[in-house]
Design a protein around this motif. Sequence first.
Motif, PDB file in Angstrom:
ATOM      1  N   ALA A 155     -19.109   1.801 -14.305  1.00 54.23           N
ATOM      2  CA  ALA A 155     -19.743   3.115 -14.187  1.00 54.23           C
ATOM      3  C   ALA A 155     -21.252   2.931 -14.189  1.00 54.23           C
ATOM      4  N   GLY A 156     -21.922   3.649 -13.266  1.00 55.42           N
ATOM      5  CA  GLY A 156     -23.373   3.502 -13.179  1.00 55.42           C
ATOM      6  C   GLY A 156     -23.764   2.510 -12.107  1.00 55.42           C
ATOM      7  N   ARG A 157     -22.966   1.465 -11.913  1.00 52.70           N
ATOM      8  CA  ARG A 157     -23.265   0.528 -10.818  1.00 52.70           C
ATOM      9  C   ARG A 157     -22.432   0.900  -9.588  1.00 52.70           C
ATOM     10  N   GLN A 158     -21.099   0.706  -9.731  1.00 54.38           N
ATOM     11  CA  GLN A 158     -20.251   1.000  -8.586  1.00 54.38           C
ATOM     12  C   GLN A 158     -19.835   2.477  -8.565  1.00 54.38           C
ATOM     13  N   LEU A 159     -19.545   3.011  -9.741  1.00 52.48           N
ATOM     14  CA  LEU A 159     -18.978   4.361  -9.816  1.00 52.48           C
ATOM     15  C   LEU A 159     -19.916   5.323 -10.529  1.00 52.48           C
ATOM     16  N   ASP A 160     -19.696   6.594 -10.243  1.00 51.27           N
ATOM     17  CA  ASP A 160     -20.477   7.650 -10.870  1.00 51.27           C
ATOM     18  C   ASP A 160     -19.981   7.843 -12.309  1.00 51.27           C
ATOM     19  N   PRO A 161     -20.860   7.699 -13.322  1.00 50.95           N
ATOM     20  CA  PRO A 161     -20.403   7.821 -14.714  1.00 50.95           C
ATOM     21  C   PRO A 161     -19.741   9.170 -14.998  1.00 50.95           C
ATOM     22  N   SER A 162     -20.243  10.253 -14.388  1.00 52.73           N
ATOM     23  CA  SER A 162     -19.654  11.564 -14.712  1.00 52.73           C
ATOM     24  C   SER A 162     -18.230  11.653 -14.153  1.00 52.73           C
ATOM     25  N   GLN A 170      -3.000   0.559 -17.812  1.00 57.84           N
ATOM     26  CA  GLN A 170      -3.940   1.676 -17.753  1.00 57.84           C
ATOM     27  C   GLN A 170      -5.167   1.420 -18.631  1.00 57.84           C
ATOM     28  N   GLU A 171      -4.932   0.881 -19.826  1.00 55.19           N
ATOM     29  CA  GLU A 171      -6.050   0.671 -20.761  1.00 55.19           C
ATOM     30  C   GLU A 171      -7.068  -0.303 -20.181  1.00 55.19           C
ATOM     31  N   GLU A 172      -6.533  -1.415 -19.623  1.00 60.47           N
ATOM     32  CA  GLU A 172      -7.442  -2.412 -19.048  1.00 60.47           C
ATOM     33  C   GLU A 172      -8.237  -1.823 -17.884  1.00 60.47           C
ATOM     34  N   ALA A 173      -7.504  -1.076 -17.013  1.00 55.70           N
ATOM     35  CA  ALA A 173      -8.166  -0.486 -15.848  1.00 55.70           C
ATOM     36  C   ALA A 173      -9.268   0.467 -16.304  1.00 55.70           C
ATOM     37  N   LEU A 174      -8.965   1.263 -17.346  1.00 52.39           N
ATOM     38  CA  LEU A 174      -9.960   2.206 -17.861  1.00 52.39           C
ATOM     39  C   LEU A 174     -11.198   1.467 -18.362  1.00 52.39           C
ATOM     40  N   LYS A 175     -10.934   0.334 -19.024  1.00 50.45           N
ATOM     41  CA  LYS A 175     -12.045  -0.447 -19.558  1.00 50.45           C
ATOM     42  C   LYS A 175     -12.955  -0.910 -18.418  1.00 50.45           C
ATOM     43  N   THR A 176     -12.320  -1.415 -17.337  1.00 47.21           N
ATOM     44  CA  THR A 176     -13.109  -1.869 -16.191  1.00 47.21           C
ATOM     45  C   THR A 176     -13.879  -0.717 -15.560  1.00 47.21           C
ATOM     46  N   LEU A 177     -13.229   0.453 -15.448  1.00 46.96           N
ATOM     47  CA  LEU A 177     -13.911   1.615 -14.864  1.00 46.96           C
ATOM     48  C   LEU A 177     -15.185   1.906 -15.656  1.00 46.96           C
ATOM     49  N   ARG A 178     -15.055   1.874 -17.007  1.00 44.21           N
ATOM     50  CA  ARG A 178     -16.232   2.165 -17.837  1.00 44.21           C
ATOM     51  C   ARG A 178     -17.318   1.133 -17.616  1.00 44.21           C
ATOM     52  N   GLU A 179     -16.881  -0.126 -17.412  1.00 43.67           N
ATOM     53  CA  GLU A 179     -17.871  -1.189 -17.212  1.00 43.67           C
ATOM     54  C   GLU A 179     -18.676  -0.992 -15.945  1.00 43.67           C
ATOM     55  N   THR A 229     -10.332   2.958  -6.931  1.00 38.18           N
ATOM     56  CA  THR A 229     -10.486   1.744  -7.728  1.00 38.18           C
ATOM     57  C   THR A 229      -9.384   1.634  -8.775  1.00 38.18           C
ATOM     58  N   PHE A 230      -9.106   2.776  -9.441  1.00 36.01           N
ATOM     59  CA  PHE A 230      -8.079   2.772 -10.480  1.00 36.01           C
ATOM     60  C   PHE A 230      -6.730   2.372  -9.896  1.00 36.01           C
ATOM     61  N   ASP A 231      -6.396   2.956  -8.719  1.00 36.15           N
ATOM     62  CA  ASP A 231      -5.085   2.653  -8.144  1.00 36.15           C
ATOM     63  C   ASP A 231      -5.023   1.204  -7.663  1.00 36.15           C
ATOM     64  N   ALA A 232      -6.126   0.695  -7.116  1.00 43.32           N
ATOM     65  CA  ALA A 232      -6.137  -0.694  -6.651  1.00 43.32           C
ATOM     66  C   ALA A 232      -5.877  -1.630  -7.823  1.00 43.32           C
ATOM     67  N   THR A 248       0.822  -1.216   0.000  1.00 42.69           N
ATOM     68  CA  THR A 248       0.000   0.000   0.000  1.00 42.69           C
ATOM     69  C   THR A 248       0.852   1.261   0.000  1.00 42.69           C
ATOM     70  N   GLN A 249       2.199   1.090  -0.028  1.00 46.65           N
ATOM     71  CA  GLN A 249       3.067   2.273  -0.020  1.00 46.65           C
ATOM     72  C   GLN A 249       2.699   3.239  -1.128  1.00 46.65           C
ATOM     73  N   GLY A 250       2.487   4.492  -0.736  1.00 49.13           N
ATOM     74  CA  GLY A 250       2.209   5.519  -1.728  1.00 49.13           C
ATOM     75  C   GLY A 250       0.790   5.521  -2.272  1.00 49.13           C
ATOM     76  N   HIS A 251      -0.038   4.573  -1.780  1.00 43.62           N
ATOM     77  CA  HIS A 251      -1.403   4.482  -2.295  1.00 43.62           C
ATOM     78  C   HIS A 251      -2.168   5.792  -2.094  1.00 43.62           C
ATOM     79  N   SER A 252      -2.124   6.312  -0.875  1.00 45.01           N
ATOM     80  CA  SER A 252      -2.895   7.525  -0.575  1.00 45.01           C
ATOM     81  C   SER A 252      -2.423   8.705  -1.417  1.00 45.01           C
ATOM     82  N   THR A 253      -1.122   8.845  -1.554  1.00 41.80           N
ATOM     83  CA  THR A 253      -0.600   9.963  -2.338  1.00 41.80           C
ATOM     84  C   THR A 253      -1.074   9.852  -3.783  1.00 41.80           C
ATOM     85  N   ARG A 254      -1.050   8.608  -4.316  1.00 47.83           N
ATOM     86  CA  ARG A 254      -1.493   8.440  -5.709  1.00 47.83           C
ATOM     87  C   ARG A 254      -2.981   8.726  -5.844  1.00 47.83           C
ATOM     88  N   VAL A 255      -3.774   8.180  -4.913  1.00 48.59           N
ATOM     89  CA  VAL A 255      -5.216   8.442  -4.982  1.00 48.59           C
ATOM     90  C   VAL A 255      -5.472   9.937  -4.917  1.00 48.59           C
TER      91      VAL A 255
END
Lengths: 448, 422
Positions: free
Chosen positions: A413-420, A402-411, A386-389, A267-274
């Motif tokens: 969105a609306g359920r777990q995360l705010d689409p905007s 990054q690309e894969e993570a972005l894809k998951t974020l889009r998936e 979520t992105f950092d995890a 978890t080192q640096g997690h908070s700073t990155r978030v």
Amino acid sequence: MGPTPREWLWYAVVFGTGGSLWGVALTQLLQQTWTPQSQMALAALAVVTFASLFRYVRLSDDAYHSVYTLDDVPLYALIFLQGWQSAVVVSGVARLLFEVVRVLQAWRQHPEKVHWAHVLYHFSNVPMTINVTAAAGLVYAALKGPEALMEGPRNVAAVAGATAVWFFLAFAQNSVTLTLRRQLPLRWMLQVFRQNLRYIRLHVLMLVPLGALLAIFLETLPWVAILLLVPVILMHNALEAQHKLRLESVSTIQAVARYLEERDQYTQGHSTRVAGYAAAMAECMDMSEEDVEQVRRAGLIHDIGKVDIPDAILRKPGHLTDTERQIMRTHTDRAVDLGRRLVSLSRELPFREAAYHHENFDGSGHYQLVGEEIPLFSRILAVADTFDAMTSDRPYRKGVSQEEALKTLREVAGRQLDPSCVKAFERAVEKGTIQPILSENQRKEREN
Amino acid sequence: MNFTAILSQFRLAVTVGASAFALATLLTSQAPPFDMGLLLCLALAVLSERWLLVLPRYGPFTLSESMIFAVMLRYGPVATLFATLLAGLSRFNREAREGAVIRPEFMFYSLSQSWLSYGCAAWLWAKFRGLAPIMSAHPLLDLSLMVLLAVSVFGVQAYVVALHQWLDQQCLGDWSTRINWPRLRLILQALLPLGVLLTACLQERPGAVLLLLGPLWVTYSSIRNYTATLQEAQQVVGSLAEAVERREPHTVGHASRVGQLATDMGRYLRMAETDVRTLASAARLHELGKISLGDQILHKSGNLGASEWERVRRYPEVGAEVASHLSLSRREAVLIRHHQESFDGTGYPHQLAAEDIPLGARILSVAKAFDAMISRRSYRSAFSWQKALEELRARSGSQFDPKVVAALEAVLGPAVLRNRAA
């Protein structure tokens, strides 16, 4: 960065009025007849004005910030005792000398940081002080009656009127300059004005009554005038201590958060990155500097409640059992509780916003907040977290790209995360503010 | 010794003395000139008692001291008597509303005590200086008289308060450590000058009182704001320290017990009261540094590896670093940093020895060891108090400062006996 054309125009106005007012004041002053007492009072108050400028309180940590100075006390005494001309001449000279000293100091310490545009910005304080002093002095002279200072309702009203004029003009000028120098959109001027006022409005208003008291006692009981230092210092120290404490509280809690991460190399640096991701998103959502800063701080402390959660639960791959989930929730409960208890520090330590970052957008989270009920900052943090995890390594898996993570974020969105918020994240990726933080993380993980 | 009896005799003596003085004042002194200024001062004295301020290191205070001082300078002893009584009653009224239990004998004592100091000052001022306008004919003489009066009268008051507190705390250690110097300084440097300013305003231009009240109100509210902010910051840090404690089930309550013991030991060793308070709050935070230790280190009962030891030895440093971010906790940070040092120089993190270790840190280390021994661990049952003390005595001189171990024994003395009897 050099001044924009708009800034040049503003400086021309300010320096033009200030310079001409100072010239008029000086010519009128030279035509006056002087008694030895009034000469002494003028000299003494001029010295006090210059000295008091050095006891200033910085009111924020930004490069361009407003300061609270004490020079208004002697300047007001001059207005009330000798009229606006003396006050204007003294204020101009004292402020000019002060700014010269400050520039020389800065030059000696960090010559590379002294930029001419910055120096110009600081020197614009000289005409601004002159303008304010002249306006207040003229208003006082126009309103006052024949009785002595503070005697009779008319003279009390004159003092109040001068105060009001001085107050609004000082803050208005300052806000315009700050807005232009920070190159913010002009519509944010009001916000800058409010931000300027937040901590000091009453303090600066009270410098005028103290100036009036100084004038009264200089005429009647000069020895008592010295005692006026007591309320001035009390007020000044209280303000300074308050401001310092705010900064210190933030750095204390951030130190706790940093050491908390040392528990676990994953978890080192997690908070700073978030914090970095969240701030980048907030910028893309067109938030004010202050809000961006608050989002960043929320990111830095968002995991602080995890102090007493066993490592076994924190690091467990896959799903948690019911008891484990119960224990995990104590971490958000603690943050919620702290958030409820903080009033004075709620802006500096946004625990409330940090607490709800595990809520799901569709309301399936622990507190079952749905959509907009979840504070906006928490929704931003949720995306960043979520992105950092996903992109960080875990004991049981490598981080994804990054690309894969972005894809998951889009998936999600609306359920777990705010689409905007996910959209804002994508915009930040396009802007290139996400990449540096991410590659720094990947570099470190390769080293480990 | 029966401390309660001595305490009540002390209170009775002060109360009787003050009452006699009040009576004599009422019979011999002239009635004060009654005007709007007096009314204003009395009202301000009553009102300001409602607005309590608590500053770290200075303790609680209100601006009523300034108002009473102004009454004293301008209106003489009889008016001062009323001002003191009204302010005192207003204070007890506030405390009652805040839910405190007011004991009548304490209330009478407290009123008497403050009347004695202000009454003496007022009497001396009226007798030797008279109530003519201040600071006008001979400003320097007036100023020096006021300073002299204030220093002597409030100095004596500080001693009386300290004596009372010492008796109340069972005569632990030395009574002169209870003198609250910061408070005395605050009164002399800030509250009394404000009183003089108020008097001067009333004398020269009553309308100017308005000019003084504004800045005072702003100062009051920003000190209030400061205290609230400080409390919140301390709450956050405290709640995190508590959470750290909960990670190891057997240490729950450890910090507060250590704090209690350390406070008594510090007083017994004649530490100044401000340092005792520092010690207590350092005790509360002394394990905060464990936030940086993982469970595998924290819960390990066997021997630690070299790198694990390295991290354990760093925890006092981490706690100290966190605490030192708040400039008010700098002194706590020093104690936290050194509470794992050993008297013979074999401790960590800096291998300090003997007197190089701050006294507070030596006290913390003994109190901490004692509390650890008398609580149960997963691998052993709790020691009895006697056995724990024996163990400490055996290690006194090597791990612990003998003087501090002796202090612990003295502090526990009567309690140990009671324990044995039970």
